[in-house]
Scaffold this active site. Structure first.
Site, PDB file in Angstrom:
ATOM      1  N   ARG A   1      32.741  46.146  35.451  1.00  0.00           N
ATOM      2  CA  ARG A   1      33.747  45.971  34.416  1.00  0.00           C
ATOM      3  C   ARG A   1      34.381  44.576  34.464  1.00  0.00           C
ATOM      4  O   ARG A   1      34.537  43.932  33.440  1.00  0.00           O
ATOM      5  CB  ARG A   1      34.807  47.065  34.479  1.00  0.00           C
ATOM      6  CG  ARG A   1      35.680  47.019  35.719  1.00  0.00           C
ATOM      7  CD  ARG A   1      36.900  47.919  35.569  1.00  0.00           C
ATOM      8  NE  ARG A   1      36.519  49.299  35.390  1.00  0.00           N
ATOM      9  CZ  ARG A   1      37.231  50.189  34.722  1.00  0.00           C
ATOM     10  NH1 ARG A   1      38.350  49.827  34.139  1.00  0.00           N
ATOM     11  NH2 ARG A   1      36.847  51.438  34.651  1.00  0.00           N
ATOM     12  N   THR A   2      34.724  44.115  35.652  1.00  0.00           N
ATOM     13  CA  THR A   2      35.365  42.797  35.726  1.00  0.00           C
ATOM     14  C   THR A   2      34.362  41.694  35.408  1.00  0.00           C
ATOM     15  O   THR A   2      34.661  40.741  34.690  1.00  0.00           O
ATOM     16  CB  THR A   2      35.982  42.586  37.119  1.00  0.00           C
ATOM     17  OG1 THR A   2      36.876  43.652  37.389  1.00  0.00           O
ATOM     18  CG2 THR A   2      36.744  41.277  37.185  1.00  0.00           C
TER      19      THR A   2
ATOM     20  N   LYS B   1      20.866  38.228  51.727  1.00  0.00           N
ATOM     21  CA  LYS B   1      20.058  37.785  52.863  1.00  0.00           C
ATOM     22  C   LYS B   1      20.923  37.148  53.936  1.00  0.00           C
ATOM     23  O   LYS B   1      20.420  36.512  54.848  1.00  0.00           O
ATOM     24  CB  LYS B   1      18.998  36.788  52.391  1.00  0.00           C
ATOM     25  CG  LYS B   1      17.982  37.418  51.453  1.00  0.00           C
ATOM     26  CD  LYS B   1      17.094  36.353  50.851  1.00  0.00           C
ATOM     27  CE  LYS B   1      16.338  36.910  49.641  1.00  0.00           C
ATOM     28  NZ  LYS B   1      15.907  35.831  48.751  1.00  0.00           N
TER      29      LYS B   1
ATOM     30  N   ARG C   1      34.437  37.045  42.928  1.00  0.00           N
ATOM     31  CA  ARG C   1      34.954  38.335  43.426  1.00  0.00           C
ATOM     32  C   ARG C   1      34.403  38.475  44.830  1.00  0.00           C
ATOM     33  O   ARG C   1      33.186  38.340  45.037  1.00  0.00           O
ATOM     34  CB  ARG C   1      34.447  39.457  42.513  1.00  0.00           C
ATOM     35  CG  ARG C   1      34.448  40.858  43.086  1.00  0.00           C
ATOM     36  CD  ARG C   1      35.799  41.491  43.202  1.00  0.00           C
ATOM     37  NE  ARG C   1      36.513  41.658  41.953  1.00  0.00           N
ATOM     38  CZ  ARG C   1      36.718  42.847  41.360  1.00  0.00           C
ATOM     39  NH1 ARG C   1      36.234  43.949  41.875  1.00  0.00           N
ATOM     40  NH2 ARG C   1      37.417  42.913  40.254  1.00  0.00           N
TER      41      ARG C   1
ATOM     42  N   HIS D   1      44.491  39.467  42.457  1.00  0.00           N
ATOM     43  CA  HIS D   1      43.633  39.696  41.296  1.00  0.00           C
ATOM     44  C   HIS D   1      44.445  39.217  40.093  1.00  0.00           C
ATOM     45  O   HIS D   1      44.923  40.011  39.287  1.00  0.00           O
ATOM     46  CB  HIS D   1      43.298  41.184  41.199  1.00  0.00           C
ATOM     47  CG  HIS D   1      42.164  41.492  40.262  1.00  0.00           C
ATOM     48  ND1 HIS D   1      41.573  40.538  39.465  1.00  0.00           N
ATOM     49  CD2 HIS D   1      41.524  42.654  39.992  1.00  0.00           C
ATOM     50  CE1 HIS D   1      40.621  41.110  38.744  1.00  0.00           C
ATOM     51  NE2 HIS D   1      40.569  42.387  39.047  1.00  0.00           N
TER      52      HIS D   1
END
Lengths: 306, 196, 440
Positions: free
Chosen positions: A55-56, A83, A105, A133
């Site tokens: 969603r973000t 990795k 994020r 946020h």
């Protein structure tokens, strides 16, 4: 302003400028023949997502595309992040693409601030650990502005897992900077230690906190927290801190119910409350795009960007 | 980051403007009368026509033209606002610009004759941005351009349909348009070139 | 000053000898030959006018990273850093890879130290096998090995199991050994990233509450008292820890404690940068903790300054906060910060500095050749300090292999001018010897 890392960094003037721009972005695009602006044509915005958050990420991607930016998605599942490449090495790889902005994020608090040392472009924090946020807080503020006519003098109750919530940590500072009275409602186990200096009231009693609230913001509470003894059972939590129809009735008529999503229906919020017309949940999602457009516009056209 | 002032006014109302006055308040009134008549004439009475002012001073000029057209011909030509900030080609180089509102008349722009109104025509880049903005809003039947002052130095193949006054300038000069709505009084002032 | 290839006799002229006053010292064959106004015949002369002479510093808490992480530090580079910081002896913590939990590993570390020759290296043995906190390591074998281990610590990990702790305290009594506890209740610090307080609340980093240290210290002074054993606490970091230790000492418990330089200077406000150079365990605390620790050091409730010198390779710090390893460099800056914490170069009591950085740590670690004020016949282990010269910390100029100093760019008081290990200058005029002789 070169980066947007926290809501706390924003002065009242800056926050209000962003909220004004947000409204203008919504007006500029809504109902048009071509819902897209050429403003950021030829600029590259990288979405660097170390956590799954469709969603973000989608919201930022939509915002960037509405402004005609080129969007590159670096998602944890499809790149070398898995990795075990370090954040620094990933940043240096991104830097080679010369993005004007990196939207990050990350599960580690402070990662966006570290990233600013390794990339030249603007860094936009799309959620870091349990820290901040800022665009969520801005879209919440914008939603309140639209629904309540303003923020100054309004009482906002933020309810639930404050301790682990970057949404709460951003809303506390932004809303109080904008003149709201902020009340945190949670069991003591879910409040951070030593928040005596925060510009908030603290309550353990949800019922008593609702009667004068203009907005109540319910935070997601993970059921697994009960395994760490933050509360005894999910049921007990829902009984003491969940927003059900009875509690909705305690709130003033005009008061709104907010949730940053994703919701745990039946845990912090009853399904009927979530679906009630007083809930602004889908509106918040829509407003998220406008806010992110405003922030991208602000960061990429302020003369600092290359 | 300082909150940017909405398009900086070009003069301080408390201080008599320095430089050379090109148009007096009466001149501006006469020029607008003429443009209003020209619009009526060229559009054969201005049916299905709207005026869109480009912020900041184009908005007031569009309003004044609409008022004159109504007065001269009893024709209602709606005036609106077209903000072009998000369409500028110099966003990367200039400090943050605030956005203005875009207010369209209820008719919208589809199949309308749109007359863009601005105070000064210079490089033509603003008009280019306005055309792009306009076409993202819909599909006008025709687009015209009305301008108070044309100071030359075009960088794009753009020409005004209605020109209040042509003023030859050098690039080092500045044309300041003062309007009562923003600046307390009307005037067009030429400043900047010490050699003149 | 001139450095001869093989100094046999050195005359240190005009130093202000701590505890004695201004005098010349003649060093011969690694030992103090004469103090007062000895003849300079045949001796190299070190002009120490205006310098303070301290017994060589002793560090109870050094991570030399060898064996296992030679990309961060080696015994050679770590002891060069020690010499540069004025140290003549360091105690090497057991959390190497492999862990120093057998006689073989501690003997290897001791041998590497002798080969390096820049400072005496006294290995510390692990309390539990692999630092896992479950079974006792071969404490007796390490004690009776060539490394003669007397201190045991699971540092980096707390000996959290009270029963294991009790047994360890009892067991080392057979050779007058000492358990050095890393006091951290692990259940209270799961996932912890920094001091729990206002800053962690704001930064959204999981907190390391002071009580996690204090609860273990309280428990362990009671255990030590109960079994009649000595106990030493590593890197205490909170005001309440000081109070618990003060009370235990007043009751006659045989307890000692160390404080790290960074806990005497820096606070958790630094974490606002999210720069992992400030990540350390135990974490940087509050201003009031810093004040309490400084007072306790001056008073003697805290017995010694120990560096917890913890070098880390760049990749372990050049990352996001939670991925970074805890620890900071300490050896080359410890004396300066101790002086700053005890009143600054103008007001400092040098005898107190000697007590906290040399004599007491040597006594706790049972290093009989160190921490001694110069007397004829004793080994010539000293440090010459210029009390009036400040210096600026430049990470790339440090002798350590790593650069994770939290003091980069800071101007610190007092500089080490020379360090003598058994009469040989490991540092002279502030410059490290190119090579040092293999010792013993």
């Amino acid at each position: 302003m070169k980066h947007l890392l926290t809501a706390k960094q924003l002065t009242r003037d800056e926050a209000e400028l962003i909220l004004d721009l947000t409204g203008q972005m919504a007006e500029a695009v809504t109902g048009r023949e071509v819902p897209k602006l050429p403003t950021l044509r030829g600029r590259t915005v990288v979405n660097l997502f170390y956590e799954d958050s469709t969603r973000t990420r989608t919201s930022f991607e939509t915002a960037a595309k509405r402004l005609s930016a080129d969007v590159v998605n670096f998602a944890a599942k499809t790149s070398s992040i898995n990795k075990g490449e370090s954040l620094k090495d990933t940043a240096l790889t991104l830097q080679a693409m010369g993005p004007e902005a990196v939207v990050i994020r990350h599960p580690s608090s402070g990662a966006p601030q570290r990233l600013t040392q390794w990339v030249d472009g603007a860094v936009l924090n799309a959620g870091d650990g349990t820290h901040a946020h800022p665009t969520q807080a801005l879209l919440d503020a914008y939603t309140m502005r639209r629904r309540l006519g303003g923020i100054e003098g309004r009482t906002v109750a933020i309810v639930g897992d404050i301790l682990h919530s970057r949404v709460a940590r951003s809303n506390v500072w932004l809303l109080s900077e904008l003149g709201a009275r902020v009340r945190l409602v949670a069991p003591p186990t879910l409040l951070p230690a030593d928040i005596g200096t925060w510009p908030v009231e603290i309550s353990y009693d949800l019922d008593a906190s609702l009667r004068d609230a203009d907005a109540v913001m319910m935070l997601r509470v993970q059921r697994e927290r009960m395994n760490d003894a933050f509360f005894p059972t999910a049921n007990e939590y829902a009984r003491l801190y969940g927003l059900d129809e009875r509690r909705l009735g305690l709130m003033p008529e005009h008061a709104i119910v907010m949730h940053p999503g994703p919701m745990n229906r039946g845990m912090e919020i009853a399904a009927r409350v979530a679906d009630s017309p007083r809930a602004t949940i889908t509106e918040q999602v829509a407003n998220g795009v406008w806010v992110r457009m405003a922030v991208l516009y602000l960061l990429l056209t302020n003369g600092d960007a290359r | 980051m300082a909150r940017p002032a909405r398009s900086a006014p070009s003069g301080d109302p408390d201080r008599p403007p320095e430089g050379k006055q090109i148009l007096s308040p009466d001149d501006i009134g006469r020029v607008l009368d003429r443009i209003a008549h020209q619009i009526l004439e060229k559009t054969k009475g201005a049916p299905d026509t709207i005026l869109l002012g480009i912020p900041t001073r184009g908005v007031a000029l569009a309003g004044r033209l609409a008022e004159r057209i109504r007065r001269f011909a009893d024709v209602d030509v709606p005036a609106g606002t077209l903000d072009i900030t998000l369409y500028r080609d110099d966003l990367r180089r200039r400090a943050l610009r605030p956005l203005g509102p875009t207010d369209l008349p209820p008719s919208g722009v589809d199949d309308q004759r749109v007359v863009l109104v601005d105070d000064v025509l210079y490089s033509g880049r603003t008009v280019r941005a306005a055309l792009n903005a306009l076409y993202d809003l819909g599909r006008p039947a025709q687009v015209q351009l009305a301008i108070l002052v044309d100071r030359g130095h075009r960088e794009l193949p753009i020409r005004a349909d209605y020109v209040g006054k042509n003023i030859p300038t050098s690039r080092s000069e500045n044309v300041a348009v003062h309007l009562t709505e923003y600046d307390g009084s009307d005037a067009v002032i030429l400043t900047g070139d010490e050699g003149r | 000053m001139k450095r001869s290839e093989h100094p046999r006799r050195t005359l240190i002229k005009g130093a202000d000898i701590v505890g004695r006053g201004r005098a010349d010292i003649l060093v011969d064959e690694g030992r103090v030959a004469e103090i007062g106004a000895p003849s300079r015949t045949g001796a190299d002369v070190v002009d120490a006018d205006g310098l303070v002479l301290l017994p060589g510093l002793v560090d109870l808490h050094t991570h030399l990273r060898e064996p296992g992480r030679e990309d961060a530090e080696t015994v050679l580079t770590g002891t060069r850093a020690a010499a540069k910081g004025g140290y003549t002896a360091v105690c090497a913590m057991a959390n190497s890879d492999p862990v120093a939990d057998t006689a073989g590993v501690v003997e290897q570390v001791a041998a590497l130290g002798r080969a390096a020759g820049f400072a005496d290296v006294q290995p510390i043995g692990a309390v539990s096998v692999g630092l896992a906190g479950e079974r006792l390591a071969e404490i007796g074998a390490m004690a009776h090995s060539a490394a003669k281990v007397r201190m045991f610590s699971d540092d980096g990990h707390c000996v959290a199991d009270p029963r294991l702790m009790r047994r360890a305290l009892e067991y080392v009594k057979t050779f007058d050994g000492l358990i050095a506890q890393h006091a951290e209740e692990p259940r209270l610090t799961e996932g912890a990233q920094m001091n729990e307080g206002a800053v962690s609340a704001e930064l959204g980093l999981p907190g390391w509450p002071a009580v996690a240290e204090e609860a273990i210290i309280a428990r362990d002074v009671l255990l030590a008292e109960y079994v009649g054993a000595r106990i030493h606490f590593c890197h205490i970091s909170t005001a309440r820890s000081v109070e618990i230790i003060r009370e235990a000492k007043a009751r006659g418990v045989s307890v000692t404690a160390e404080v790290c330089p960074h806990h005497l200077l820096l606070t958790d406000e630094r974490v606002h940068t999210y720069d992992p150079v400030y990540k350390v365990n135990p974490p940087l605390r509050s201003r009031s903790d810093v004040e309490a620790l400084r007072a306790a050091l001056a008073e003697g409730v805290v017995d010694v300054v120990a560096t917890d010198h913890a070098p880390h390779a760049p990749q372990d710090k050049d990352c996001e906060w939670s991925a970074a390893r805890p620890g900071m460099l300490g050896l080359e800056t410890a004396l300066s910060i101790t002086v700053a914490a005890l009143g600054g170069s103008d007001g400092v009591d040098w005898d107190l500095v000697a007590e906290r950085t040399s004599r007491t740590p040597a006594r706790i670690a049972a290093l009989t050749a160190h921490g001694r004020d110069p007397e004829p016949g004793l080994e010539a282990n000293f440090t010459l300090v210029d009390p009036s010269r400040t210096w600026t910390v430049v990470p790339s100029e440090l002798a350590s292999l790593s650069q994770n100093t939290p003091y980069a760019g800071m101007e610190l008081p007092v500089t080490i001018q020379a360090t003598f290990l058994r009469g040989r200058a490991t540092v002279l005029d502030g410059v490290l010897a190119e090579t040092a002789e293999e010792t013993q």
